[in-house]
Design an enzyme around this catalytic site. Sequence first.
Site, short mmCIF file in Angstrom:
data_model
loop_
_atom_site.label_atom_id
_atom_site.label_comp_id
_atom_site.label_asym_id
_atom_site.label_seq_id
_atom_site.Cartn_x
_atom_site.Cartn_y
_atom_site.Cartn_z
N THR A 148 0.83 -1.20 0.00
CA THR A 148 0.00 0.00 0.00
C THR A 148 0.87 1.25 0.00
O THR A 148 0.64 2.18 -0.79
CB THR A 148 -0.93 -0.01 1.23
OG1 THR A 148 -1.77 -1.17 1.16
CG2 THR A 148 -1.79 1.24 1.29
N ASN A 172 -5.33 -9.16 -8.14
CA ASN A 172 -5.42 -9.94 -6.90
C ASN A 172 -6.73 -10.70 -6.77
O ASN A 172 -6.81 -11.64 -6.00
CB ASN A 172 -5.20 -9.02 -5.69
CG ASN A 172 -6.02 -7.75 -5.75
OD1 ASN A 172 -5.95 -7.01 -6.73
ND2 ASN A 172 -6.80 -7.52 -4.75
N GLN A 222 1.19 -9.13 -6.51
CA GLN A 222 0.76 -10.52 -6.67
C GLN A 222 1.75 -11.37 -7.48
O GLN A 222 1.58 -12.58 -7.57
CB GLN A 222 -0.63 -10.58 -7.33
CG GLN A 222 -1.76 -10.14 -6.42
CD GLN A 222 -2.05 -11.10 -5.27
OE1 GLN A 222 -1.82 -12.30 -5.36
NE2 GLN A 222 -2.55 -10.58 -4.16
N SER A 230 5.27 -6.61 -1.92
CA SER A 230 4.96 -6.72 -0.49
C SER A 230 5.42 -8.08 0.02
O SER A 230 5.11 -9.11 -0.58
CB SER A 230 3.46 -6.56 -0.29
OG SER A 230 3.14 -6.77 1.07
N ALA A 231 6.14 -8.08 1.16
CA ALA A 231 6.74 -9.32 1.67
C ALA A 231 5.70 -10.37 2.05
O ALA A 231 5.92 -11.56 1.83
CB ALA A 231 7.63 -9.00 2.87
N HIS A 232 4.56 -9.93 2.61
CA HIS A 232 3.64 -10.95 3.15
C HIS A 232 2.86 -11.69 2.06
O HIS A 232 2.10 -12.60 2.35
CB HIS A 232 2.70 -10.34 4.20
CG HIS A 232 1.56 -9.52 3.68
ND1 HIS A 232 0.29 -10.03 3.56
CD2 HIS A 232 1.50 -8.24 3.27
CE1 HIS A 232 -0.51 -9.06 3.10
NE2 HIS A 232 0.20 -7.97 2.91
N THR A 273 13.27 5.17 11.04
CA THR A 273 14.14 4.04 11.35
C THR A 273 13.62 2.79 10.66
O THR A 273 12.42 2.50 10.72
CB THR A 273 14.23 3.84 12.88
OG1 THR A 273 14.74 5.04 13.45
CG2 THR A 273 15.14 2.67 13.24
N CYS A 275 -9.75 -6.85 1.43
CA CYS A 275 -10.00 -5.49 1.92
C CYS A 275 -11.45 -5.07 1.77
O CYS A 275 -11.92 -4.19 2.46
CB CYS A 275 -9.12 -4.50 1.15
SG CYS A 275 -7.59 -5.23 0.59
C1 LIG Z 1 -2.00 -7.09 -1.04
C2 LIG Z 1 -1.93 -6.13 -2.17
C3 LIG Z 1 -1.57 -4.79 -1.98
C4 LIG Z 1 -1.33 -4.21 -0.61
O1 LIG Z 1 -0.16 -4.69 0.01
P1 LIG Z 1 -0.01 -4.56 1.60
O2 LIG Z 1 1.41 -4.96 1.85
O3 LIG Z 1 -0.99 -5.51 2.19
O4 LIG Z 1 -0.26 -3.14 1.95
C5 LIG Z 1 -1.47 -3.97 -3.08
N1 LIG Z 1 -1.71 -4.43 -4.32
C6 LIG Z 1 -2.05 -5.71 -4.55
C7 LIG Z 1 -2.28 -6.17 -5.94
C8 LIG Z 1 -2.18 -6.60 -3.49
O5 LIG Z 1 -2.55 -7.86 -3.73
#
Ligand SMILES: *Cc1c(COP(=O)(O)O)cnc(C)c1O
Length: 394
Positions: free
Chosen positions: A72, A151, A179, A199-201, A237, A325
């Site tokens: 995000t 996504n 993605q 995004s790492a997760h 930081t 979301c």
């Molecule tokens: C999950 C997602 C995001 C947001 O990433 P976060 O690390 O959860 O803020 C943005 N774009 C896409 C396509 C996503 O799938």
Amino acid sequence: MQRVYMDYAATTPMLPEVAVAMQPFFSQRFGNPSSIHSMGQEGRDAVETSRGQVAGLIGCQPADVVFTSGGTEADNHAIKGVCLAGRERGNHIITTAIEHHAVIYACNFMKTLGFDVTVAPVDRDGLVDPADIKKAITGRTLLISVMQANNEVGTIQPIAEISKITREAGVYFHVDAVQTVGHLPIDVDKLGVDLLSASAHKLYGPKGVGMLYIRPGTRILPLLHGGEQENERRAGTENVPGIAGFGKAAEIASRDMAKEADTLTAYRDKLIEGILAQVGDAYLNGHRQQRLPNNANFSFDFIEGESILMYLDSEGICASTGSACSSASSEPSHVLTSLGIPVERARGSVRLTMGRWTTEGDVDKVLEALPRIVGKLRAMSPLIKERCGWINYL
Ligand SMILES: *Cc1c(COP(=O)(O)O)cnc(C)c1O
């Protein structure tokens, strides 16, 4: 109950190796990377090692990676940063109808500052036509933002084709690749992009850390002010444990993603073919071939996606409707409606996304449970009773 997790597009479990890589930076190695002393240097080394690992995953120089708090923030930074830096030269953004809200809402915010936003449509499969992007470019266009893979429905866009157009026009090109990074091979030069979010997760790393790739020479302002971290592009930081985990996840993804994609593609196809064969009035959403290896998204007529999810959950199967979301709202997803799916049909949608720990047994469980649940819900559905009388539907 043995749970079946089919919501990898919302978030992925962390690899055990990633947790191990993070652990020292919560305790013994807590130094601030900006500190001159040796404990600071341990933190600095961790951040820079990670930067190299993440850069390796997308084919860029380590110096071109800015760590953020997630996808995000990376999307917001790309859009607001490029627009604010270029406001003397232009005031126009082009994006698509199926972007993540992080992109759409950031563009909407720029509208309040006087920017114009053109939203390119997608076809029934969720594909953007590069010709529509080309048509929309004006002398005032600063930035084009198109996600690499959606996504919700998994459709993969022709990014390299679009970048030929953006390059010719001399307009910056941002790609939300949250993605795809760690799941598909990515080379920022071959793709021809100027900015790219990850995004790492979403790749078996921790939540709360991500990155924005910024091509050298790109005119962009920081979002956060207050320190000189990240080469003065992102103050604050560093999230050292998170960044260390992201690096480890990137390293493992570089090694494993090709094999994982092959396995998941086979599972995906089994799921898609099995559901469409077993259930009537069911539709696959998104492109049949040009889609993420791990994504299947269906609409079932006459019933509500939320009810399907609740029954699946009661059997230990975790799935989702649209994106995580928007699950709190009952409005059908902007992605599904942009594909031209009628609102009633969009309401009956379920997204199944798989990953590293998905087994063929999980796929078989869903293939048994989902048709049965759809049948049960349809038998109770007022919509179906209207159409077919009281005859049992299945
Ligand atoms: C999950 C997602 C995001 C947001 O990433 P976060 O690390 O959860 O803020 C943005 N774009 C896409 C396509 C996503 O799938």
